[in-house]
Design a protein around this motif. Structure first.
Motif, PDB file in Angstrom:
ATOM      1  N   THR A  22       0.827  -1.218   0.000  1.00 25.08           N
ATOM      2  CA  THR A  22       0.000   0.000   0.000  1.00 25.08           C
ATOM      3  C   THR A  22       0.855   1.258   0.000  1.00 25.08           C
ATOM      4  O   THR A  22       0.595   2.196  -0.745  1.00 25.08           O
ATOM      5  N   PHE A  23       1.897   1.248   0.849  1.00 24.58           N
ATOM      6  CA  PHE A  23       2.785   2.418   0.886  1.00 24.58           C
ATOM      7  C   PHE A  23       3.991   2.091   0.015  1.00 24.58           C
ATOM      8  O   PHE A  23       5.089   1.863   0.506  1.00 24.58           O
ATOM      9  N   SER A  24       3.759   2.007  -1.282  1.00 26.45           N
ATOM     10  CA  SER A  24       4.822   1.560  -2.177  1.00 26.45           C
ATOM     11  C   SER A  24       4.801   2.404  -3.433  1.00 26.45           C
ATOM     12  O   SER A  24       4.046   3.365  -3.552  1.00 26.45           O
ATOM     13  N   ALA A  80      -2.689 -15.939   3.683  1.00 26.69           N
ATOM     14  CA  ALA A  80      -2.014 -14.952   2.818  1.00 26.69           C
ATOM     15  C   ALA A  80      -1.400 -13.892   3.719  1.00 26.69           C
ATOM     16  O   ALA A  80      -1.792 -12.726   3.711  1.00 26.69           O
ATOM     17  N   LEU A  81      -0.421 -14.317   4.504  1.00 28.42           N
ATOM     18  CA  LEU A  81       0.092 -13.534   5.635  1.00 28.42           C
ATOM     19  C   LEU A  81       1.141 -12.498   5.298  1.00 28.42           C
ATOM     20  O   LEU A  81       1.490 -11.687   6.139  1.00 28.42           O
ATOM     21  N   GLY A  82       1.672 -12.559   4.067  1.00 36.13           N
ATOM     22  CA  GLY A  82       2.850 -11.751   3.792  1.00 36.13           C
ATOM     23  C   GLY A  82       4.029 -12.350   4.533  1.00 36.13           C
ATOM     24  O   GLY A  82       3.879 -13.363   5.222  1.00 36.13           O
ATOM     25  N   HIS A  83       5.217 -11.686   4.401  1.00 37.66           N
ATOM     26  CA  HIS A  83       6.356 -12.332   5.075  1.00 37.66           C
ATOM     27  C   HIS A  83       6.863 -11.534   6.267  1.00 37.66           C
ATOM     28  O   HIS A  83       7.967 -11.718   6.750  1.00 37.66           O
ATOM     29  N   VAL A 129      12.043   7.450   0.665  1.00 37.31           N
ATOM     30  CA  VAL A 129      12.438   6.272   1.436  1.00 37.31           C
ATOM     31  C   VAL A 129      11.586   6.296   2.697  1.00 37.31           C
ATOM     32  O   VAL A 129      11.478   7.341   3.347  1.00 37.31           O
ATOM     33  N   VAL A 130      10.945   5.164   3.001  1.00 38.56           N
ATOM     34  CA  VAL A 130      10.023   5.173   4.138  1.00 38.56           C
ATOM     35  C   VAL A 130      10.546   4.316   5.284  1.00 38.56           C
ATOM     36  O   VAL A 130      11.192   3.284   5.057  1.00 38.56           O
ATOM     37  N   ASN A 131      10.258   4.773   6.503  1.00 37.07           N
ATOM     38  CA  ASN A 131      10.501   3.934   7.669  1.00 37.07           C
ATOM     39  C   ASN A 131       9.377   2.897   7.672  1.00 37.07           C
ATOM     40  O   ASN A 131       8.215   3.234   7.878  1.00 37.07           O
TER      41      ASN A 131
END
Ligand SMILES: Cc1cc2nc3c(=O)[nH]c(=O)nc-3n(C[C@H](O)[C@H](O)[C@H](O)COP(=O)(O)OP(=O)(O)OC[C@H]3O[C@@H](n4cnc5c(N)ncnc54)[C@H](O)[C@@H]3O)c2cc1C
Length: 534
Positions: free
Chosen positions: A161-163, A261-264, A338-340
């Motif tokens: 989403t924040f990509s 579908a947990l993501g990693h 660049v995001v935290n």
């Protein structure tokens, strides 16, 4: 429909010139035809003379089509069929509604198709719905506290989403699934250009609306969404078969089908799953830094002076080090931030994000080095979650180096082995505060050595890449899943009815492939089960 695989036009061409080129290619003497652009890429091999290269599908009358194809003797072909045509055919009745854990691309696309075909799935997501999640993340970036359940990694829309919303597509798509994913994004508000651009991207600004629109349609079709609901246990019956899931340590939802579908990034969930009768393996991934350069420098290097008239340029770089390790750029975000992207207390991780217009001053990309189970072992981490523990170790180091802020260092200082004390001309463009630091504290020596060698090698391809004041930000550790939950050809794990799906399960790497894996799991479920309740 005829496919013209390649039409080359100067970048300043008009729509009329494209139409004329189509007409000329097919040797048509009339204007009675329609065309659709299927692909557009930039040919930048000669910087003085940049071209767009198109693949175009043209429709003419049937008889004329046959005549043109016969005359072309294989140079032109009928347009390949790209329609997604799967129809559920399962007959085994489901006793309970299917449950999907995770509202990232894998979970959402699985749910989207299940809802569309009347299976009324329940989607369980630990994070918040988009509207609240966005506020929560903005507050964190502005100095607020980290919410470990709803952040850049967790919440509606998942990690993407924040990509930059890059939709990396594979060249071949015989099943039509990739095309379908892109079409669904467009139906819900993504720009139409993603259907034909060679490297499509949606941008975080658009993606947020698209996801909400998809959710509203699914709810209208009978799906249910439970937000701020973390699956804390997978429940088994006495005979070892699937019973359902436990939410937030209290509520139970029973189901015959659970899609994980947990993501990693859901490490606590992996710690829970590893105690279940599932086969979970650790796997290699890559770690390193984000690196920022002026977007203008990248544009000039890729397109020459014409860069101002073209979309923000990207790059893809790889280098094989003398040590045998590979260094490569990953998830490059032109004109971005660049995001935290932290999701655990006391651990810092970064990633990249852009709006659709990619208009920010800096380009950023992950520069990463492959690490393997042998590397995890050399630091004392063993077992299926060794890679995850290895990630945590370096994220903790980054947190300490930056005292909770993003630690940054200039490339020149890294080469000299000095902590940075001032920035140069490149001003870091971050979401979340940063602090000058020494990245040698945040990464293993072999990764740092590989990065130094790789970045200097990349300078030969993009002049200025290894400039003194290029900014390195730490650390990039969540590049791909550190685990794989093994599943069979029927997509089920050792627990029947439990379907590992998407990136976290180790079956995808990015938004598009996670979405496609969600569709595959939908097909696997509905090829066996009918929507009728038994
Ligand atoms: C900042 C950033 C930028 C990125 N940029 C791009 C890009 O431009 N292009 C690209 O292709 N990829 C990009 N990626 C990677 C991409 O986001 C992932 O590959 C993709 O989201 C994986 O999809 P997924 O559905 O498998 O998992 P995820 O998107 O990680 O979704 C999993 C969901 O499951 C939920 N969850 C986890 N555990 C539980 C539980 N126990 N109970 C309930 N819910 C749970 C999580 O909250 C999450 O929402 C980026 C990632 C980040 C973090």
């Amino acid at each position: 429909m005829i496919r013209i695989p390649q039409l080359k036009l100067k970048i300043h061409h008009t729509e009329m010139e494209l139409k004329q080129a189509v007409k000329k290619e097919l040797r048509l003497s009339h204007d009675n035809f329609q065309y659709t652009i299927k692909k557009r890429s930039i040919d930048a091999r000669k910087k003085q003379e940049l071209h767009y290269v198109y693949a175009v599908d043209v429709s003419v009358a049937d008889k004329e089509e046959q005549r043109i194809l016969a005359k072309a003797k294989g140079k032109l072909l009928p347009a390949p069929k790209e329609d997604y045509t799967y129809q559920p055919c399962g007959t085994v009745p489901l006793h309970k509604r299917p449950v999907i854990i995770g509202a990232g691309p894998a979970g959402l696309f699985c749910a989207y198709f299940l809802a569309e075909h009347g299976y009324a799935p329940i989607v369980i997501e630990r994070g918040e719905p988009m509207e609240e999640r966005v506020k929560r993340v903005e507050a964190f970036w502005n100095g607020g506290t980290l919410n470990t359940e709803s952040n850049v990694q967790f919440g509606e829309g998942g990690a993407g989403t924040f990509s930059d919303g890059k939709l990396n597509t594979m060249v071949k798509d015989p099943s039509g699934r990739i095309r379908k994913v892109l079409e669904i994004f467009v139906e819900h508000g993504a720009p139409e250009e993603i259907l034909y651009l060679n490297k499509p991207h949606i941008g975080t600004d658009n993606l947020r609306h698209v996801i909400v629109s998809m959710r509203k349609q699914m709810i209208a079709q009978g799906a249910e969404f439970l937000f701020s609901s973390k699956v804390t246990d997978v429940l088994l019956k006495e005979d070892g078969t699937l019973k359902g899931v436990e939410i937030n340590g209290s509520t139970t939802i029973e189901s015959d089908i659970v899609v994980a579908a947990l993501g990693h990034r859901a490490r606590d969930t992996f710690e829970m799953l590893v105690k279940k009768p599932l086969t979970i393996e650790n796997k290699a991934f890559a770690i390193g830094v984000r690196m920022e350069h002026p977007q203008e420098m990248i544009g000039r290097s890729q397109y020459g002076d014409a860069y101002k008239e073209l979309p923000a340029a990207d790059y893809k770089l790889t280098h094989q080090c003398a040590s045998g390790r590979g260094v490569y750029s990953f998830c490059m975000c032109p004109g971005g931030f660049v995001v935290n992207a932290s999701s655990e207390e006391g651990r810092t991780v970064v990633n990249g994000m852009s709006n659709h217009d990619r208009s920010e001053k800096n380009a950023n990309s992950a520069l990463i080095v492959t690490v393997t189970p042998e590397d995890f072992q050399s630091e004392g981490f063993t077992g299926p979650l060794a890679g995850m523990q290895f990630q945590r170790r370096w994220e903790e180091a980054a947190y300490c180096a930056g005292n909770g802020k993003i630690p940054i260092q200039l490339f020149g200082d890294l080469l000299r082995g000095e902590k940075s004390v001032t920035i140069g001309e490149i001003v870091p463009n971050t979401k979340g505060a940063y602090v000058l630091a020494d990245l040698r504290e945040c990464l293993p020596e072999y990764v740092l050595d590989s990065l130094k060698e790789g970045i200097q090698a990349f300078d030969k391809k993009i002049p200025g890449f290894a400039r003194e004041d290029a900014v390195l930000l730490g650390v990039e550790t969540r590049t791909s899943s550190p685990v794989r939950i093994v599943r069979g050809t029927d997509f089920q794990s050792d627990i029947r009815g439990f379907y590992p799906c998407g990136e976290g399960a180790g079956y995808a790497g990015g938004i598009t492939s996670a979405a496609v894996d969600g569709i595959k799991v939908f097909e696997a479920i509905t090829s066996v089960y009918s929507k009728n309740r038994g």
